[in-house]
Design an enzyme around this catalytic site. Structure first.
Site, PDB file in Angstrom:
ATOM      1  N   GLY A 150       0.769  -1.275   0.103  1.00  0.00           N
ATOM      2  CA  GLY A 150       0.033  -0.144  -0.012  1.00  0.00           C
ATOM      3  C   GLY A 150       0.852   1.336  -0.055  1.00  0.00           C
ATOM      4  O   GLY A 150       1.795   1.451  -0.723  1.00  0.00           O
ATOM      5  N   ILE A 151       0.206   2.257   0.722  1.00  0.00           N
ATOM      6  CA  ILE A 151       1.002   3.586   0.831  1.00  0.00           C
ATOM      7  C   ILE A 151       2.597   3.476   1.378  1.00  0.00           C
ATOM      8  O   ILE A 151       3.408   4.122   0.678  1.00  0.00           O
ATOM      9  CB  ILE A 151       0.102   4.616   1.636  1.00  0.00           C
TER      10      ILE A 151
ATOM     11  N   ALA B 122       2.181   2.562   9.452  1.00  0.00           N
ATOM     12  CA  ALA B 122       1.310   1.228   9.972  1.00  0.00           C
ATOM     13  C   ALA B 122      -0.152   1.789  10.383  1.00  0.00           C
ATOM     14  O   ALA B 122      -0.130   2.682  11.268  1.00  0.00           O
ATOM     15  CB  ALA B 122       1.904   0.394  10.854  1.00  0.00           C
ATOM     16  N   GLY B 123      -1.227   0.960   9.923  1.00  0.00           N
ATOM     17  CA  GLY B 123      -2.602   1.299  10.316  1.00  0.00           C
ATOM     18  C   GLY B 123      -3.532   0.248  10.151  1.00  0.00           C
ATOM     19  O   GLY B 123      -3.115  -0.492   9.280  1.00  0.00           O
TER      20      GLY B 123
ATOM     21  N   ASP C 152     -13.806  -0.939  11.587  1.00  0.00           N
ATOM     22  CA  ASP C 152     -15.095  -0.147  11.448  1.00  0.00           C
ATOM     23  C   ASP C 152     -16.386  -0.759  12.253  1.00  0.00           C
ATOM     24  O   ASP C 152     -16.442  -1.972  12.207  1.00  0.00           O
ATOM     25  CB  ASP C 152     -15.305   0.380  10.235  1.00  0.00           C
TER      26      ASP C 152
ATOM     27  N   GLN D 291     -15.498  10.529  10.597  1.00  0.00           N
ATOM     28  CA  GLN D 291     -16.104  10.027   9.743  1.00  0.00           C
ATOM     29  C   GLN D 291     -16.994   8.789  10.181  1.00  0.00           C
ATOM     30  O   GLN D 291     -16.856   8.079  11.267  1.00  0.00           O
ATOM     31  CB  GLN D 291     -15.199   8.834   9.043  1.00  0.00           C
TER      32      GLN D 291
ATOM     33  N   GLN E 152     -16.491   5.254  12.026  1.00  0.00           N
ATOM     34  CA  GLN E 152     -14.943   5.061  12.229  1.00  0.00           C
ATOM     35  C   GLN E 152     -14.755   6.132  13.522  1.00  0.00           C
ATOM     36  O   GLN E 152     -13.814   6.816  13.429  1.00  0.00           O
ATOM     37  CB  GLN E 152     -14.293   5.722  11.010  1.00  0.00           C
TER      38      GLN E 152
ATOM     39  N   TYR F  51     -10.975   4.954  14.621  1.00  0.00           N
ATOM     40  CA  TYR F  51     -10.100   5.606  13.663  1.00  0.00           C
ATOM     41  C   TYR F  51      -9.824   6.968  13.636  1.00  0.00           C
ATOM     42  O   TYR F  51      -8.894   7.435  13.652  1.00  0.00           O
ATOM     43  CB  TYR F  51     -10.331   4.914  12.233  1.00  0.00           C
TER      44      TYR F  51
ATOM     45  N   PRO G 230      -3.978  11.677   4.197  1.00  0.00           N
ATOM     46  CA  PRO G 230      -4.431  11.334   2.784  1.00  0.00           C
ATOM     47  C   PRO G 230      -5.931  11.488   2.577  1.00  0.00           C
ATOM     48  O   PRO G 230      -6.644  11.112   3.691  1.00  0.00           O
ATOM     49  CB  PRO G 230      -4.003   9.831   2.584  1.00  0.00           C
TER      50      PRO G 230
END
Ligand code: NAP
Length: 240
Positions: free
Chosen positions: A13-14, A82-83, A87, A141, A144, A147, A177
């Protein structure tokens, strides 16, 4: 000037995109992850060395950083990428598996790595810390709360340490992001993702390289007067 960079969660990923971009910029890059096989396959694909670390566990961070600094070099650049997401509606959220897990991997991890690595940066008078937050930490959000809280907490933490570390030549910034195409977003229901992409003024979902290029700038020598900032990279979806 070539530096030594550590990217957490840097094998896909990122994080993988950031690791490759920093290598292309001439830095010595190492990644850390919790899955051995992933570290090994990323290393054979890219030549970027990987070490096992659970960022949510302070002892694991301490021993992995000691190993890296012994085997490679002292760390000048730290990218906390890292994440995880777990949800769910707040009123149904599991205190351990959803709340604690997300706070530990996304927020406590950032304290853990900074606490272990910043003293060396202070001694050497140089450091670059980039914490990958999220647009959802800036705006909140639906579904979330865990998060959003972790990613917003990361922003407050970054602004505090930016003040503490500035006089030692260390910068600390966040990148926030918007929607980026990775396994994390691929796991979202297609109709929700499509609806979000329609709200992006630039008319497309982001790519991991959109985050890597901002990160490459923030860790450069030229970004030495940029600290305590939140760089929104979201195609114009949120203009805080
Ligand atoms: P991803 O593809 O799910 O990758 C996450 C990485 O974190 C993986 O390499 C994963 O390792 C690693 N990781 C998870 N728990 C870990 C732990 N305890 N210790 C060490 N490594 C751990 O995610 P992504 O989409 O690239 O996202 C990267 C970062 O950007 C995350 O912090 C995310 O919150 C943030 N972000 C993403 C988006 C988006 O739209 N994708 C938007 C805003 C912010 P394994 O491979 O071993 O699981």
């Amino acid at each position: 000037m070539a530096r030594t960079a550590l990217i957490t969660g840097g094998t896909r990923g990122i994080g993988a995109s950031i690791a490759k971009a920093l290598k292309a910029a001439g830095h010595t890059v190492v990644t850390v992850d919790i899955v051995d096989e992933q570290l090994a396959s990323f290393e054979s694909e890219t030549g970027i060395r990987g070490f096992k670390m659970d960022v949510s566990d302070f002892d694991s961070v301490q021993s992995a950083v000691a190993q890296i600094e012994e085997a490679v070099a002292p760390i000048d650049i730290l990218v906390n990428n890292a994440g995880i997401t777990r949800d769910g509606f707040m009123h149904k959220m599991d205190p351990g598996k959803q709340w604690d897990a997300v706070i530990k991997v996304n927020l406590t991890s950032v304290f853990n790595t900074c606490r272990v690595i910043a003293p060396g940066m202070r001694d050497r008078g140089f450091g670059r810390i980039v914490n990958i937050s999220s647009m959802n930490g800036q705006r909140g959000q639906f579904g979330q709360s865990n998060y959003s809280a972790a990613k917003a907490g990361m922003i407050g933490f970054t602004k505090a340490i930016a003040q503490e570390l500035a006089n030692k030549g260390i910068t600390a910034n966040c990148v926030a992001p918007g929607f980026i195409m990775t396994e994390m977003t691929a796991a979202m229901p297609a109709e929700i993702l499509d609806a979000e992409v329609k709200k992006i003024p630039m008319g497309r979902i982001g790519q991991p390289d959109d985050i890597a290029s901002m990160t490459t700038f923030l860790v450069s020598e030229e970004a030495g007067w940029v600290t305590g900032q939140v760089m929104s990279v979201n195609g114009g979806q949120l203009m805080p």
